[in-house]
Design an enzyme around this catalytic site. Structure first.
Site, PDB file in Angstrom:
ATOM      1  N   CYS A 198       3.129 -14.570   1.882  1.00 60.13           N
ATOM      2  CA  CYS A 198       3.666 -13.205   1.845  1.00 60.13           C
ATOM      3  C   CYS A 198       3.694 -12.522   3.218  1.00 60.13           C
ATOM      4  CB  CYS A 198       2.881 -12.398   0.817  1.00 60.13           C
ATOM      5  SG  CYS A 198       3.803 -10.966   0.177  1.00 60.13           S
ATOM      6  N   GLU A 224       2.541 -16.122  -4.809  1.00 58.67           N
ATOM      7  CA  GLU A 224       1.172 -15.723  -4.462  1.00 58.67           C
ATOM      8  C   GLU A 224       0.459 -15.279  -5.750  1.00 58.67           C
ATOM      9  OE1 GLU A 224       1.483 -12.284  -1.970  1.00 58.67           O
ATOM     10  OE2 GLU A 224      -0.638 -12.270  -1.360  1.00 58.67           O
ATOM     11  N   LYS A 229      -4.908 -16.878   3.523  1.00 61.83           N
ATOM     12  CA  LYS A 229      -3.980 -15.924   4.160  1.00 61.83           C
ATOM     13  C   LYS A 229      -4.590 -15.301   5.413  1.00 61.83           C
ATOM     14  CE  LYS A 229      -0.963 -12.096   2.616  1.00 61.83           C
ATOM     15  NZ  LYS A 229      -0.608 -11.296   1.398  1.00 61.83           N
TER      16      LYS A 229
END
Lengths: 261, 261
Positions: free
Chosen positions: B141, B38, B108
């Site tokens: 993540c 990321e 995300k």
């Protein structure tokens, strides 16, 4: 709140013997919630539909009567697996019961392996029941591999997941850490031990019953071959808090409008 | 199919230096899919919106150009984190790119902690892209803690989950075992290492990047403090088979009509 499980090796088909074993193991135990294995009174490895039917019960019959009696002795709410019969259908089910009687039954939503030969699949959505001010949901064994089971119970408010099991695969105990962490719920996985060799089937059940905390901690953990009762004291209010940090909440941060489930 | 990750410690704000570090680490590497952490080129710990904006890009700018060039050298499809800007919004995003150019970006869906101060939340459903005949999805993540992310990608056909990460919590690597087991997908979690102390924040990133097999096996696992490239060869067709045994299928056995999600 004191919660715990009974791990033992049921004898196939001998309910009275299994009742006695559980009652002896729990002698002197006082708890708020006790979880017994899946099909704890009947055993697991059936050879025919007649066998399943002959061991099945409608609520109110001998397993209910035994558990109600036991709940009185232990001052506990008990969750335990049994074969629930309705009309000609048999379900792999769990009952939640206390000294005043049956609270609810849950019918396993995700049958494992040859259970599909013997049981009808659960036909009702998983519900949550308030016991001593604490919300408790039930799921059975293989339900663990479907994240939707635990998620559904948690979204419906469950603080504790009672999880009667007859595990033969090695992964559930670790996965329950993830289940508790992703939902901030407690879980009591009550597994059985021992072997059952019947017909062409030969199962070894993996024990390692586990109480998992609502932040993924293992609070109690049994061996893979020992009959035992394990208890732990928890604060179930911890399961109400879904925050991970001041910015994140496990439920509010969900994006159901963007999921395809 | 050869898949792998790059684990390293990006230097905050110095894209050119981070590009060089990644290119040097990958010298001589040939793979089909490579996953970078990321925000691999920018660092993670922002102090102001201006800083985020100044490091953001629209697809086609320097990070895309670098990754396209790198993809040509490694003959790989690359998935890597970057700050995607659209109008005045910045997203914590990942791009999938190969030598012929951008394939897609993913924004995300579940921002972690102060990311909510800097980034807009992803506004598009997770999609799956076919690369060299294999279906690949992206998540970033903290998306790991929401089982719906991986489930959505798997139900949409993903065989491999590319998972760029900047992990600071200790649980994701273990949870990815559950994610892969419950969905029968492969996952490449590319984490960063090192510390970032900026303003009041002081993060230590946990490394331990992991390639997880589609039956929950750990196929490759890095240390928590070592910059490295790890590769492994997989058969992605294994992820198409959702059966657990002759009676059970992870997808067909789902009971969406009885879930509350």
């Amino acid at each position: 709140m004191r919660i715990g499980f009974v791990q033992f090796a049921p004898v196939f088909g001998d309910k009275e013997k299994n009742f006695r074993a559980v009652k002896e193991m729990l002698a002197g135990t006082i708890a708020d919630l006790l979880v017994l294995p899946e099909l704890f009174a009947t055993g697991y490895t059936f050879k025919s539909q007649e066998e399943v039917l002959s061991l099945s019960e409608v609520p109110g019959e001998e397993t209910s009567l035994f558990l109600k009696h036991l709940a009185g002795i232990c001052k506990a709410t008990i969750v335990a697996g049994f074969i629930e019969r309705e009309n000609s259908s048999c379900y792999n089910a769990a009952m939640m019961i206390d000294a005043s009687g049956l609270i609810a039954t849950y019918r396993k939503l995700h049958l494992f392996n040859k259970e599909k030969l013997w049981f009808s699949t659960g036909d009702r959505a998983p519900e949550v029941y308030t016991v001593r001010g604490v919300k408790i949901g039930m799921m059975i064994c293989f339900d663990w591999i479907f994240p939707e089971t635990c998620r559904t119970l948690a979204l419906r408010g469950a603080q504790i997941i009672a999880h009667p099991s007859n595990l033969v695969l090695p992964w559930a105990q670790q996965a329950m850490i993830t289940r508790c962490l992703e939902n901030h719920v407690f879980a009591v996985t009550a597994n059985r031990i021992g072997k059952e060799q019947r017909g062409e089937d030969d199962f070894t059940f993996t024990g390692q019953s586990q109480i998992t905390g609502c932040r993924g901690e293992i609070l109690a953990y049994a061996a893979d071959d020992t009959a035992c009762v394990l208890l732990t004291d928890i604060d179930p209010s911890q399961a109400i808090d879904k925050s991970v940090n001041p910015f994140n909440d496990l439920f509010k941060d969900r994006r159901p409008e963007l999921y395809s489930l």
